[in-house]
Design a protein around this motif. Structure first.
Motif, PDB file in Angstrom:
ATOM      1  N   TYR A   1     -16.643  25.415  27.928  1.00 26.31           N
ATOM      2  CA  TYR A   1     -16.897  26.564  27.058  1.00 26.31           C
ATOM      3  C   TYR A   1     -18.370  26.756  26.703  1.00 26.31           C
ATOM      4  CZ  TYR A   1     -11.849  26.593  26.283  1.00 26.31           C
ATOM      5  OH  TYR A   1     -10.498  26.656  26.458  1.00 26.31           O
ATOM      6  N   ARG A   2     -19.117  25.687  26.635  1.00 31.22           N
ATOM      7  CA  ARG A   2     -20.457  25.806  26.067  1.00 31.22           C
ATOM      8  C   ARG A   2     -21.600  25.667  27.069  1.00 31.22           C
ATOM      9  NH1 ARG A   2     -22.734  20.939  25.406  1.00 31.22           N
ATOM     10  NH2 ARG A   2     -21.412  19.099  25.554  1.00 31.22           N
ATOM     11  N   LEU A   3     -21.330  25.181  28.278  1.00 27.46           N
ATOM     12  CA  LEU A   3     -22.401  25.043  29.260  1.00 27.46           C
ATOM     13  C   LEU A   3     -22.465  26.270  30.161  1.00 27.46           C
ATOM     14  CD1 LEU A   3     -22.182  21.298  30.385  1.00 27.46           C
ATOM     15  CD2 LEU A   3     -23.507  22.324  28.530  1.00 27.46           C
ATOM     16  N   ASP A   4     -23.652  26.554  30.670  1.00 28.09           N
ATOM     17  CA  ASP A   4     -23.864  27.712  31.539  1.00 28.09           C
ATOM     18  C   ASP A   4     -23.617  27.311  32.998  1.00 28.09           C
ATOM     19  OD1 ASP A   4     -24.509  29.526  29.492  1.00 28.09           O
ATOM     20  OD2 ASP A   4     -26.555  28.746  29.405  1.00 28.09           O
ATOM     21  N   TRP A   5     -22.378  27.436  33.406  1.00 25.95           N
ATOM     22  CA  TRP A   5     -21.979  27.060  34.754  1.00 25.95           C
ATOM     23  C   TRP A   5     -22.307  28.170  35.751  1.00 25.95           C
ATOM     24  CZ3 TRP A   5     -20.628  22.153  35.147  1.00 25.95           C
ATOM     25  CH2 TRP A   5     -20.071  21.506  34.037  1.00 25.95           C
ATOM     26  N   PRO A   6     -22.663  27.801  36.973  1.00 21.93           N
ATOM     27  CA  PRO A   6     -22.840  28.825  37.999  1.00 21.93           C
ATOM     28  C   PRO A   6     -21.495  29.436  38.395  1.00 21.93           C
ATOM     29  CG  PRO A   6     -23.113  26.639  38.956  1.00 21.93           C
ATOM     30  CD  PRO A   6     -23.003  26.449  37.467  1.00 21.93           C
ATOM     31  N   SER A   7     -21.550  30.591  38.995  1.00 21.77           N
ATOM     32  CA  SER A   7     -20.332  31.277  39.416  1.00 21.77           C
ATOM     33  C   SER A   7     -19.526  30.404  40.367  1.00 21.77           C
ATOM     34  CB  SER A   7     -20.707  32.592  40.100  1.00 21.77           C
ATOM     35  OG  SER A   7     -19.553  33.242  40.582  1.00 21.77           O
ATOM     36  N   GLY A   8     -18.207  30.430  40.180  1.00 19.96           N
ATOM     37  CA  GLY A   8     -17.323  29.715  41.082  1.00 19.96           C
ATOM     38  C   GLY A   8     -16.951  28.316  40.662  1.00 19.96           C
ATOM     39  N   CYS A   9     -17.461  27.856  39.536  1.00 18.90           N
ATOM     40  CA  CYS A   9     -17.143  26.503  39.076  1.00 18.90           C
ATOM     41  C   CYS A   9     -15.736  26.440  38.479  1.00 18.90           C
ATOM     42  CB  CYS A   9     -18.147  26.042  38.021  1.00 18.90           C
ATOM     43  SG  CYS A   9     -19.635  25.302  38.706  1.00 18.90           S
ATOM     44  N   VAL A  10     -15.053  25.341  38.750  1.00 16.64           N
ATOM     45  CA  VAL A  10     -13.780  25.061  38.109  1.00 16.64           C
ATOM     46  C   VAL A  10     -13.882  23.696  37.443  1.00 16.64           C
ATOM     47  CG1 VAL A  10     -12.840  24.139  40.267  1.00 16.64           C
ATOM     48  CG2 VAL A  10     -11.289  24.807  38.420  1.00 16.64           C
ATOM     49  N   VAL A  11     -13.437  23.612  36.201  1.00 19.30           N
ATOM     50  CA  VAL A  11     -13.497  22.380  35.419  1.00 19.30           C
ATOM     51  C   VAL A  11     -12.074  21.887  35.165  1.00 19.30           C
ATOM     52  CG1 VAL A  11     -14.256  21.301  33.270  1.00 19.30           C
ATOM     53  CG2 VAL A  11     -15.640  23.126  34.305  1.00 19.30           C
ATOM     54  N   PHE A  12     -11.752  20.721  35.709  1.00 20.23           N
ATOM     55  CA  PHE A  12     -10.456  20.088  35.477  1.00 20.23           C
ATOM     56  C   PHE A  12     -10.603  19.109  34.319  1.00 20.23           C
ATOM     57  CE2 PHE A  12     -10.405  21.318  39.925  1.00 20.23           C
ATOM     58  CZ  PHE A  12      -9.128  21.841  40.110  1.00 20.23           C
ATOM     59  N   GLU A  13      -9.738  19.219  33.330  1.00 21.23           N
ATOM     60  CA  GLU A  13      -9.769  18.332  32.167  1.00 21.23           C
ATOM     61  C   GLU A  13      -8.501  17.480  32.170  1.00 21.23           C
ATOM     62  OE1 GLU A  13     -10.258  20.557  28.612  1.00 21.23           O
ATOM     63  OE2 GLU A  13     -12.154  21.464  29.226  1.00 21.23           O
ATOM     64  N   ILE A  14      -8.669  16.187  32.399  1.00 20.53           N
ATOM     65  CA  ILE A  14      -7.518  15.274  32.433  1.00 20.53           C
ATOM     66  C   ILE A  14      -7.427  14.523  31.112  1.00 20.53           C
ATOM     67  CG2 ILE A  14      -6.452  13.314  33.589  1.00 20.53           C
ATOM     68  CD1 ILE A  14      -7.911  14.029  36.114  1.00 20.53           C
ATOM     69  N   ASP A  15      -6.289  14.636  30.460  1.00 19.01           N
ATOM     70  CA  ASP A  15      -6.026  13.834  29.264  1.00 19.01           C
ATOM     71  C   ASP A  15      -4.552  13.954  28.917  1.00 19.01           C
ATOM     72  OD1 ASP A  15      -6.375  12.245  26.913  1.00 19.01           O
ATOM     73  OD2 ASP A  15      -8.427  12.981  26.764  1.00 19.01           O
ATOM     74  N   ARG A  16      -4.154  13.194  27.908  1.00 20.85           N
ATOM     75  CA  ARG A  16      -2.765  13.226  27.469  1.00 20.85           C
ATOM     76  C   ARG A  16      -2.409  14.603  26.913  1.00 20.85           C
ATOM     77  NH1 ARG A  16      -2.342  10.275  23.133  1.00 20.85           N
ATOM     78  NH2 ARG A  16      -4.589  10.035  22.885  1.00 20.85           N
ATOM     79  N   GLU A  17      -1.145  14.931  27.020  1.00 23.22           N
ATOM     80  CA  GLU A  17      -0.675  16.264  26.636  1.00 23.22           C
ATOM     81  C   GLU A  17      -0.998  16.592  25.181  1.00 23.22           C
ATOM     82  OE1 GLU A  17       3.442  18.945  26.787  1.00 23.22           O
ATOM     83  OE2 GLU A  17       3.469  16.819  27.310  1.00 23.22           O
ATOM     84  N   GLY A  18      -0.819  15.606  24.281  1.00 21.19           N
ATOM     85  CA  GLY A  18      -1.055  15.872  22.864  1.00 21.19           C
ATOM     86  C   GLY A  18      -2.496  16.225  22.568  1.00 21.19           C
ATOM     87  N   VAL A  19      -3.431  15.548  23.233  1.00 24.24           N
ATOM     88  CA  VAL A  19      -4.848  15.825  23.020  1.00 24.24           C
ATOM     89  C   VAL A  19      -5.200  17.230  23.507  1.00 24.24           C
ATOM     90  CG1 VAL A  19      -7.203  15.128  23.614  1.00 24.24           C
ATOM     91  CG2 VAL A  19      -5.460  13.389  23.166  1.00 24.24           C
ATOM     92  N   LEU A  20      -4.722  17.571  24.702  1.00 33.25           N
ATOM     93  CA  LEU A  20      -5.012  18.892  25.251  1.00 33.25           C
ATOM     94  C   LEU A  20      -4.343  19.993  24.438  1.00 33.25           C
ATOM     95  CD1 LEU A  20      -4.704  18.125  29.073  1.00 33.25           C
ATOM     96  CD2 LEU A  20      -6.802  18.450  27.742  1.00 33.25           C
ATOM     97  N   ALA A  21      -3.162  19.717  23.892  1.00 33.30           N
ATOM     98  CA  ALA A  21      -2.486  20.709  23.058  1.00 33.30           C
ATOM     99  C   ALA A  21      -3.272  20.967  21.778  1.00 33.30           C
ATOM    100  CB  ALA A  21      -1.067  20.239  22.734  1.00 33.30           C
ATOM    101  N   PHE A  22      -3.781  19.906  21.176  1.00 35.82           N
ATOM    102  CA  PHE A  22      -4.607  20.061  19.968  1.00 35.82           C
ATOM    103  C   PHE A  22      -5.848  20.896  20.275  1.00 35.82           C
ATOM    104  CE2 PHE A  22      -8.224  18.287  17.493  1.00 35.82           C
ATOM    105  CZ  PHE A  22      -7.842  18.719  16.229  1.00 35.82           C
TER     106      PHE A  22
END
Length: 299
Positions: free
Chosen positions: A113-134
């Protein structure tokens, strides 16, 4: 259907609570006059969880300022770490041309959300379901929009996270930049070795990896460090109790043996580079911390 899950699901105990600690540190760093990194979302995580709602999120809310071992020196460490790893990821994307990012144990990381990524970047975030839900609930309430394609992968790193990652659209034939920030201290040595081996297996030539480790032979030698005692006293978080006390594998050496180039750096080197950040002191809980940066050569 109304979501009745508690907003603090996944971060209310144990290692999950440390994600709130780091978020509070990022919030304080954001509002320092000499800030190293800015995260406007961090304070909202802290305020949303009952466990941390009363914690400071601004420098003026810390009565002793930088003299406070927790919200001064330790928080500045997290601010420095954020900046250094931000720079690493952005350099891989902008200079290295990598468009696939994987955050291992992403926690409350908001880099999508906060970094200026170049076009076409995909960010995968791996963590437990509860953390990602929060995280989803808090950022959703703010109507936050990611600056790259963001793909949450709800799985435990002790499970088949590689299968979950590829199932979510990860392409092992494309170069990837990997990040394991504030993760490996909590894993048994065998789990660290498995993680590094898996990263190597999934990494196409031209990939990069950064991770953080602790090299102390005996963590209990620093049990009276002001960083640990202050964190326990002020927040009730026993970091040494959460850390794995098993001997750590030589993951940097393992990567080198697999053909990667790896450099092992101390945080203090970056404090000197940036002109601010923690420096060595007696009985220092940061003495064994190392940041490892590795590259898999292009074919």
């Amino acid at each position: 259907m109304v979501d009745t899950a508690p907003v603090n699901a996944g971060v209310e105990r144990g290692v999950g609570t440390t994600a709130l600690l780091v978020a509070a540190a990022r919030a304080i760093e954001t509002h320092r006059p000499d800030s190293l990194a800015a995260d406007v979302y961090a304070e909202h995580f802290v305020r949303a969880a009952p466990a941390s709602a009363g914690w400071p999120v601004r420098p003026h809310q810390v009565p002793d300022g930088d003299a406070d071992p927790l919200w001064g020196r330790f928080a500045r460490y997290f601010g420095l770490r954020t900046r250094v790893l931000d720079d690493f990821l952005l350099n891989a994307a902008h200079t290295g041309g990598i468009r696939q990012v994987v955050l291992l144990g992403a926690g409350l990381d908001t880099r999508a959300y906060r970094l200026d990524w170049p076009s076409g970047c995909v960010v995968f975030e791996i963590d437990r379901e509860g953390v990602l839900a929060f995280k989803h609930q808090v950022l959703g309430a703010l109507a936050a929009e990611p600056k790259a394609a963001r793909t949450p992968v709800a799985t435990d790193l002790r499970a088949d996270w590689a299968g979950a990652l590829t199932g979510a659209g990860f392409d092992p034939t494309a170069p990837t930049v990997w990040l394991a920030e504030g993760l490996l201290f909590y894993l048994p040595g065998a789990a660290e070795t498995h993680l590094v081996t898996t990263v190597d297996r999934l990494s196409a030539p031209g990939s990069a990896l950064a991770y953080e480790v602790k090299l102390e032979k005996d963590l209990l030698a620093y049990r009276d460090s002001p960083l640990y005692t202050s964190t326990h006293r002020q927040l009730g978080i026993d970091l040494i109790g959460l850390f794995s006390r098993e001997p750590r594998p030589d993951s940097a050496g393992d990567l080198t043996a697999r053909g990667w180039s790896a450099s092992v750096r101390t945080p203090f080197e970056f404090s000197l580079l940036h002109g601010r950040g923690p420096l060595p002191e007696p009985n220092d809980a940061l003495a064994g911390n190392r940041w490892v940066f590795a590259d898999k050569p292009p074919s």
